[in-house]
Design an enzyme around this catalytic site. Structure first.
Site, PDB file in Angstrom:
ATOM      1  CG  HIS A 320       6.226   5.679   4.931  1.00  0.00           C
ATOM      2  ND1 HIS A 320       5.137   6.174   5.957  1.00  0.00           N
ATOM      3  CD2 HIS A 320       5.533   4.688   4.402  1.00  0.00           C
ATOM      4  CE1 HIS A 320       4.052   5.930   5.604  1.00  0.00           C
ATOM      5  NE2 HIS A 320       4.212   4.771   4.584  1.00  0.00           N
ATOM      6  N   GLY A 321      10.931   6.317   5.903  1.00  0.00           N
ATOM      7  CA  GLY A 321      12.121   6.104   5.348  1.00  0.00           C
ATOM      8  C   GLY A 321      12.942   7.405   5.917  1.00  0.00           C
TER       9      GLY A 321
END
Length: 468
Positions: A320-321
């Protein structure tokens, strides 16, 4: 370009539909591929070449994997090389800055290279490519010799920049042949409008509330304000992402494709495991089939099951990041699901219906880490939610936000439970079915009109999952 923009709704979509239905079937994939590349280049022209090079590389890798035949070592070597290249590109563009910061912190250095901009949708189209290659390696699908079909699978604009993650074996046959039906097209329009309404009429106004509170110093928030902020974000991220998925599924139907569902009312879940069977289903199933099961899944020693869960959830958070908050979010769910495997899920079932409230609370705590810009702010925000010492429980700011936005919160609660699909599936007499059809037509028409009014009068229109 985003689906919820005037340019897409009144220029791009009508144009691609017109070309698509005018040309013979043998040219339809070419039309979709051309417009998909235009769609991506509209927002990321400098990275269109990167995506084309990725497609060409994966096209070659697929053929080489199949050509290796029964030479398992050779097949594994080619697949490993393909995985390294794909994840290497993803790692460079998505995580380079993060790793430089880690090195600076660990070695007390001061490397400050120019930030590497993140290509929109790279996490999604990388996973699409890996799905194809692994399917070929497992011999569940033959290598695609038609470059245009493989290119369309990876670039098809409804799912290109924010998913859902479409598995190659789910659409391989549809890339070759599709049946076009007016009923399917009408269902696609309805699904698209429903997703558009979720995004514009619910996610956007509630997102504005969440942004206001999450950009305020956590120490200045009353307990009520902190809870309003996280409830607003909990609604925003669901209606933003599920709305996008609805629009993608609806658009696919218009062109004769059938995508699997990506959300199934996750906020009614009675356990965390159930929540993740209902939330971002395509991502969860991807990690299950391509990471968790190859590691041994649940059919191995107990300690290895917990190890596998923690690995999968560390990767989920990292996907996700490039941020410690995403890593904490992934670890949080890994621990929770491991605890459920150890008996917590059975305990939750025993306290029905309070288990639904407990799950919602746990999910909202997780969303704090997902939304916060850094780990320190996340912990301070949680303090504002749960530590009431020396803090106002309710203040004028919180009351003002509730008075201005209560109707959005009420509508969000109703839309987050499966009332609509149950009404649609009710078995009625033919006359009542016709009445229901007419009512739904009017409802969708009014929702679309309201969306257009919002788009004309507002500039706030982010898509949360474009950052991934």
């Amino acid at each position: 370009m985003v689906f919820s923009s005037v340019g897409f709704l009144f220029f791009f979509l009508p144009l691609v539909l017109a070309f698509y239905f005018v040309v013979p079937f043998k040219y339809k994939n070419a039309v979709l591929l051309l417009f998909s590349l235009i769609f991506y280049a509209w927002g990321e022209p400098r990275y269109i070449l990167l995506m084309i090079l990725s497609i060409l590389a994966n096209y070659g890798y697929g053929i080489r994997i199949e050509a290796a035949g029964r030479r398992q070592g050779r097949r594994r070597l080619v697949l490993t090389s393909a995985i390294v290249v794909n994840l290497g590109l993803l790692g460079f563009y998505k995580y380079a800055n993060f790793f430089v910061d880690i090195v600076n912190a660990a070695l007390h250095t001061s490397f400050h290279p120019d930030p590497v901009p993140l290509p929109v949708g790279i996490s999604f189209y990388t996973f699409h490519a890996l799905s194809y290659l692994i399917d070929v390696y497992r011999r569940t699908e033959a290598a695609q010799r038609n470059l245009f079909r493989l290119s369309l699978y990876i670039t098809f604009f409804p799912q290109l920049v924010a998913g859902p993650i479409i598995r190659y074996h789910d659409v391989a046959a549809q890339l070759r042949k599709r049946v076009f039906a007016s009923v399917q097209f009408a269902e696609g329009i309805q699904r698209f409008i429903m997703g558009l309404a979720k995004k514009i009429l619910l996610a956007n106004p509630l997102g504005a509330v969440a942004d206001e509170l999450f950009t305020s110093p956590a120490g200045d928030l009353s307990t009520a304000s902190a809870w309003i902020g996280i409830v607003a974000y909990t609604c925003q991220i669901y209606f933003d992402f599920s709305g996008y998925s609805d629009m993608a599924i609806g658009l696919a139907k218009m062109f004769g494709f059938e995508f699997k569902e990506n959300f199934n009312y996750p906020y009614i879940s009675g356990s965390i495991s159930e929540f993740w069977r209902r939330w971002h289903i395509s991502l969860g199933s991807w990690f299950r089939d391509y990471v968790y099961i190859p590691l041994g899944g649940s059919r191995t020693a107990t300690w290895k099951v917990y190890r596998n869960l923690l690995i999968v959830w560390a990767l989920t958070g990292f996907w996700h990041g490039a941020s410690w908050t995403f890593m904490a979010w992934g670890a949080y769910y890994g621990v929770l699901i491991a605890l459920e495997k150890a008996g917590l899920e059975k305990l939750l079932r025993r306290i029905y219906p309070l288990n639904h409230i407990a799950v919602l609370l746990l999910v909202m705590v997780g969303w704090v880490f997902f939304r916060a810009d850094d780990f320190g702010y996340a912990t301070r925000y949680l303090g504002a939610m749960f530590d009431i010492r020396g803090r106002d429980l309710l203040d004028a700011h919180a009351l003002g936000l509730l008075s201005l936005n209560w109707i959005y919160f009420a509508a969000a609660v109703l839309a987050a439970v499966p009332i609509y699909p149950r009404l649609v599936r009710l078995r009625l007499s033919p006359s009542l079915v016709r009445l229901r059809t007419a009512i739904l037509f009017v409802l969708h028409f009014l929702m679309f009109g309201e969306v257009i009014l919002y788009l004309i009068n507002s500039t706030y229109n982010p898509f949360l999952y474009f950052r991934f």
